[in-house]
Design an enzyme around this catalytic site. Sequence first.
Site, PDB file in Angstrom:
ATOM      1  N   ASP A   9       2.503   9.475 -14.074  1.00  0.00           N
ATOM      2  CA  ASP A   9       1.986   8.833 -12.863  1.00  0.00           C
ATOM      3  C   ASP A   9       2.069   9.817 -11.701  1.00  0.00           C
ATOM      4  O   ASP A   9       2.458   9.465 -10.584  1.00  0.00           O
ATOM      5  CB  ASP A   9       2.766   7.558 -12.557  1.00  0.00           C
ATOM      6  CG  ASP A   9       2.006   6.640 -11.594  1.00  0.00           C
ATOM      7  OD1 ASP A   9       0.800   6.890 -11.380  1.00  0.00           O
ATOM      8  OD2 ASP A   9       2.620   5.706 -11.056  1.00  0.00           O
TER       9      ASP A   9
ATOM     10  N   LYS B  53      16.205   1.124  -3.982  1.00  0.00           N
ATOM     11  CA  LYS B  53      14.995   0.705  -4.684  1.00  0.00           C
ATOM     12  C   LYS B  53      15.318  -0.484  -5.577  1.00  0.00           C
ATOM     13  O   LYS B  53      16.151  -0.384  -6.478  1.00  0.00           O
ATOM     14  CB  LYS B  53      14.433   1.861  -5.513  1.00  0.00           C
ATOM     15  CG  LYS B  53      13.114   1.538  -6.196  1.00  0.00           C
ATOM     16  CD  LYS B  53      12.537   2.755  -6.892  1.00  0.00           C
ATOM     17  CE  LYS B  53      11.192   2.443  -7.542  1.00  0.00           C
ATOM     18  NZ  LYS B  53      10.602   3.632  -8.212  1.00  0.00           N
TER      19      LYS B  53
END
Length: 442
Positions: free
Chosen positions: A226, A121
């Site tokens: 989130d 990532k």
Amino acid sequence: MKLDVDVLRYLSKDDFRVLTSVEMGMRNHEIVPVELIGRIACLKHGGTYKVLKNLLKHKLVHHDSSKYDGFRLTYLGYDFLAIKTLVNRGVFASIGRQIGVGKESDIYEVATEDGTILAMKLHRLGRVSFRAVKAKRDYLQHRSSYNWLYLSRLAALKEFAFMKALEENGFPVPNAVDCNRHCVIMGLVQGYSLVQVKEIQNPDIVFETIIGLVVRLAEVGLIHCDFNEFNIMIDDDEKVTMIDFPQMVSVNHRNAEMYFDRDVECIYKFFRRRFNLDEDENERPTFASMIKPVDSLDKQLAASGFTKKDNEAIEKFIEGEMNEEINSDDEECLPNDENDANVSNLDSLKLEDEDDNEDTPSEAGTEDPELKEDEEDNEDTPSEAGTEDPELLKRLNKQRRHAIKAAQGGTKKAVTSRNSYKDKGHKKSQSSKVLKKQMSDW
């Protein structure tokens, strides 16, 4: 910017040396001057310009000459530095296809030497879709200046720390492998994002599992902030895995209740719309019903919202050590302090009024107890005890005042060095004129 790893094959040691020099220069410069890059890189025969030209060709650096001639790293150049470091560590050996694009990151497949597939990532804070990161995230904390590369590095470090801690506490998260700069290496989750799933055999069980994760996070002192269908992975066996942790905050955050209710509402709303699942609203977990833990992960990881009030014991301990250091420094100056204390305890040296008129010898002679004692002790000396000489008393008082000021550390005349002023062709000073006149008269 697309990650083209083929360029890595043609980059030499000097190229990475100059890239690292630009990175080091960006600690104090938004645009690093070329002269500074050359001094940090220390290449032989002055080959810095040639290397910078090659890096600029591959878009690893950006040239800016608006104010002065300088360069700064691009995200592609920052990617190459992180990938080179991780490859040298032996974390992975090859990079595969891109498997995900988010508003603040890109995800690629990487493989180790033994063929194990991992996920890489790369944080990309600063995109047009995510420009308000300074107001929405607290990566900066007390810092006032920043750049997007630095913010991406902070986000990667924070996500790696949370992922590692959650994995150790039994949460279903990817395996945290390694982290460098803005790059996080983690285990590849064999599943699909929940937003891509159209049908589930047991939606009730999956729903209860996901809501249970929200509650478990709150019980250890964390809120995801989130937690939606985009950050929940599910495999063929309907096993749930949660991802994406840079935005997590503590339950002590001022907006913790709002974030908790928003995460719960996202899950309820998605399952109601996608799977027509009707759940009892009375059974919905609330933030007020959560029991705040004593020893939680937010304290261990200093999550967002973790204030100094939660760390008072540590601060008191640090302040105690500082006080001990100060006391140890004072002990080195004990001789001077003892002298000052002895001087302050001598009442005979203290004047009741420093501004008394020196032309009144009678008051000075009669009101000073020390002087009376001296006169009584020295009765055999006719010059001092027989008659009170005004000039003598005046000189004695004046000397005594000077002695008191010197003993108590009073004002001293400034001793000027002969090198403190030099006449360099300007108007001659008054002292030099007087000295010249005296020499001529002599």
